[in-house]
Write a protein that holds these residues in place. Structure first.
Motif, PDB file in Angstrom:
ATOM      1  N   TYR A 165     -76.303-102.114 -92.853  1.00 26.77           N
ATOM      2  CA  TYR A 165     -75.647-102.561 -94.080  1.00 26.77           C
ATOM      3  C   TYR A 165     -74.988-103.927 -93.915  1.00 26.77           C
ATOM      4  CZ  TYR A 165     -76.418 -97.895 -95.921  1.00 26.77           C
ATOM      5  OH  TYR A 165     -77.007 -96.733 -96.354  1.00 26.77           O
ATOM      6  N   MET A 166     -74.968-104.435 -92.692  1.00 26.98           N
ATOM      7  CA  MET A 166     -74.403-105.764 -92.471  1.00 26.98           C
ATOM      8  C   MET A 166     -75.457-106.813 -92.805  1.00 26.98           C
ATOM      9  SD  MET A 166     -72.524-105.134 -88.810  1.00 26.98           S
ATOM     10  CE  MET A 166     -71.386-103.758 -88.570  1.00 26.98           C
ATOM     11  N   PRO A 167     -75.146-107.794 -93.630  1.00 29.12           N
ATOM     12  CA  PRO A 167     -76.141-108.818 -93.968  1.00 29.12           C
ATOM     13  C   PRO A 167     -76.516-109.635 -92.740  1.00 29.12           C
ATOM     14  CG  PRO A 167     -73.983-109.408 -94.829  1.00 29.12           C
ATOM     15  CD  PRO A 167     -73.863-108.005 -94.318  1.00 29.12           C
ATOM     16  N   ALA A 168     -77.800-109.889 -92.585  1.00 31.72           N
ATOM     17  CA  ALA A 168     -78.268-110.651 -91.426  1.00 31.72           C
ATOM     18  C   ALA A 168     -77.663-112.044 -91.387  1.00 31.72           C
ATOM     19  CB  ALA A 168     -79.792-110.728 -91.445  1.00 31.72           C
ATOM     20  N   ILE A 201     -83.181-109.407 -86.387  1.00 29.08           N
ATOM     21  CA  ILE A 201     -82.044-108.605 -86.856  1.00 29.08           C
ATOM     22  C   ILE A 201     -82.297-108.086 -88.266  1.00 29.08           C
ATOM     23  CG2 ILE A 201     -79.613-108.770 -87.567  1.00 29.08           C
ATOM     24  CD1 ILE A 201     -79.192-110.629 -85.163  1.00 29.08           C
ATOM     25  N   GLY A 202     -82.922-108.900 -89.096  1.00 27.85           N
ATOM     26  CA  GLY A 202     -83.214-108.466 -90.455  1.00 27.85           C
ATOM     27  C   GLY A 202     -84.206-107.323 -90.531  1.00 27.85           C
ATOM     28  N   CYS A 203     -85.050-107.183 -89.501  1.00 23.78           N
ATOM     29  CA  CYS A 203     -86.105-106.161 -89.510  1.00 23.78           C
ATOM     30  C   CYS A 203     -85.787-104.944 -88.644  1.00 23.78           C
ATOM     31  CB  CYS A 203     -87.417-106.772 -89.007  1.00 23.78           C
ATOM     32  SG  CYS A 203     -88.067-108.116 -90.001  1.00 23.78           S
ATOM     33  N   PHE A 204     -85.120-105.170 -87.529  1.00 25.87           N
ATOM     34  CA  PHE A 204     -85.043-104.170 -86.465  1.00 25.87           C
ATOM     35  C   PHE A 204     -84.396-102.862 -86.900  1.00 25.87           C
ATOM     36  CE2 PHE A 204     -82.391-102.430 -82.982  1.00 25.87           C
ATOM     37  CZ  PHE A 204     -83.402-101.950 -82.170  1.00 25.87           C
ATOM     38  N   PHE A 205     -83.212-102.931 -87.483  1.00 23.26           N
ATOM     39  CA  PHE A 205     -82.441-101.709 -87.758  1.00 23.26           C
ATOM     40  C   PHE A 205     -83.125-100.848 -88.820  1.00 23.26           C
ATOM     41  CE2 PHE A 205     -79.540-105.051 -86.345  1.00 23.26           C
ATOM     42  CZ  PHE A 205     -79.041-104.459 -85.189  1.00 23.26           C
ATOM     43  N   ARG A 222     -96.003-102.666 -92.896  1.00 23.23           N
ATOM     44  CA  ARG A 222     -96.262-103.546 -94.041  1.00 23.23           C
ATOM     45  C   ARG A 222     -94.967-103.894 -94.763  1.00 23.23           C
ATOM     46  NH1 ARG A 222    -100.421-100.840 -97.947  1.00 23.23           N
ATOM     47  NH2 ARG A 222     -99.876-102.676 -99.195  1.00 23.23           N
ATOM     48  N   LEU A 223     -94.121-102.889 -94.976  1.00 25.50           N
ATOM     49  CA  LEU A 223     -92.846-103.136 -95.652  1.00 25.50           C
ATOM     50  C   LEU A 223     -91.938-104.027 -94.816  1.00 25.50           C
ATOM     51  CD1 LEU A 223     -92.109 -99.540 -97.022  1.00 25.50           C
ATOM     52  CD2 LEU A 223     -92.821-101.533 -98.338  1.00 25.50           C
ATOM     53  N   ILE A 224     -91.871-103.739 -93.523  1.00 23.18           N
ATOM     54  CA  ILE A 224     -90.993-104.510 -92.651  1.00 23.18           C
ATOM     55  C   ILE A 224     -91.461-105.960 -92.560  1.00 23.18           C
ATOM     56  CG2 ILE A 224     -90.154-104.741 -90.280  1.00 23.18           C
ATOM     57  CD1 ILE A 224     -88.875-102.462 -91.798  1.00 23.18           C
ATOM     58  N   LEU A 225     -92.774-106.192 -92.511  1.00 22.89           N
ATOM     59  CA  LEU A 225     -93.288-107.553 -92.465  1.00 22.89           C
ATOM     60  C   LEU A 225     -92.925-108.310 -93.741  1.00 22.89           C
ATOM     61  CD1 LEU A 225     -94.877-109.680 -90.956  1.00 22.89           C
ATOM     62  CD2 LEU A 225     -96.986-108.728 -91.899  1.00 22.89           C
ATOM     63  N   GLY A 226     -92.921-107.612 -94.866  1.00 25.97           N
ATOM     64  CA  GLY A 226     -92.479-108.245 -96.104  1.00 25.97           C
ATOM     65  C   GLY A 226     -91.031-108.689 -96.015  1.00 25.97           C
TER      66      GLY A 226
END
Length: 266
Positions: A119-122, A146-150, A199-203
């Motif tokens: 929930y923390m903004p990257a 960081i934007g993708c990992f969690f 696919r979603l995470i790559l987006g």
């Protein structure tokens, strides 16, 4: 008695499949509708062309920029940053997600901090990233990571928990060890859904690109967009946004094709 009226079959039904031709035509119409609204607003000058260029202006600028080696360099470095951040998230996040989804101790150990941090903004991590990794390429890659990992860890854990327990029990009945059950039953069972998750995470990785390229850069599509914004070159801004969208769409279609090719039963 009056004969009962026959109900006319509804053309649009909930969850009803449509043919590929109908799907393609409807999808094309949605793009044409957007183009029509854009054309009306820009050609009628309801919105000043300084802020909303016409479609033909953007098209000409697109071909002009794609004819330069500098813009292809921007595209290449942006593709590298997105790919590196995404792959790093996959290498670390997929095993952690499988572990959290397979074992309750793993879930208790991994998921609470992941739920908290996601929930923390990257963007809030940019000062820390600059302290930890400097202002080089690693800073951009880490922000996308960081934007993708969690999110990836939590989604892979959920995919893992959706595997039928009967399959695991059947493998134990046939004499499989715990690791053999994970390797030969659990992991193959999650692969089709895992491809959709990726696919979603790559987006999401593509959406973090412009933010990542705000960190002391002199190259990349995000840099080109911000540079154009300083000089009010809105047609170039539109080109950058469209190119990022096209790159994201191409990568998404590649994943969709591989998913159908490798897992046709799914």
């Amino acid at each position: 008695m009056k004969p009962e009226k026959r109900r006319k079959p509804q053309r649009i039904q909930i969850f009803k499949e449509i043919g590929p031709r109908s799907f393609a035509v409807t999808a094309a119409c949605s793009f044409l509708l957007l183009l029509a609204v854009w054309s009306v607003l820009s050609y009628s000058e309801a919105v000043s062309r300084t802020f909303l260029p016409t479609p033909h202006q953007v098209l000409f600028e697109l071909f002009r920029l794609l004819g330069t080696g500098e813009y292809w360099h921007h595209i290449g470095i942006s593709v590298f940053r997105v790919s590196a951040g995404f792959l790093l998230a996959c290498i670390i996040g997929i095993p952690l997600g499988i572990f959290a989804g397979t074992f309750k101790y793993g879930e208790a150990l991994i998921e609470p901090p992941m739920e908290f941090i996601r929930y923390m903004p990257a963007v809030a991590f940019i000062p820390l990233i600059m302290l930890w990794a400097g202002i080089g390429e690693w800073a951009k890659i880490l922000l996308i990571f960081i934007g993708c990992f969690f999110q990836l860890v939590l989604m892979v854990a959920d995919n893992t928990r959706r595997v039928s327990l009967d399959l695991i029990q059947a493998s134990f009945t046939l004499g499989a060890s715990r690791w053999a059950a994970i390797e030969t039953v659990l992991i193959p069972a999650i692969k089709p859904q895992l491809m959709n998750t990726l696919r979603l995470i790559l987006g999401w990785a593509w959406t973090y690109l412009v933010v990542a390229e705000l960190v002391a850069v002199n190259s990349g599509l995000g840099y080109a967009i911000m540079k154009a914004q300083r000089f009010l070159n809105t047609d170039e801004i539109f080109v950058g946004i469209i190119v990022i969208g096209l790159l994201g769409l191409i990568s998404d279609r590649i994943f969709a094709f591989l998913n159908r090719r490798w897992f046709p039963w799914a």
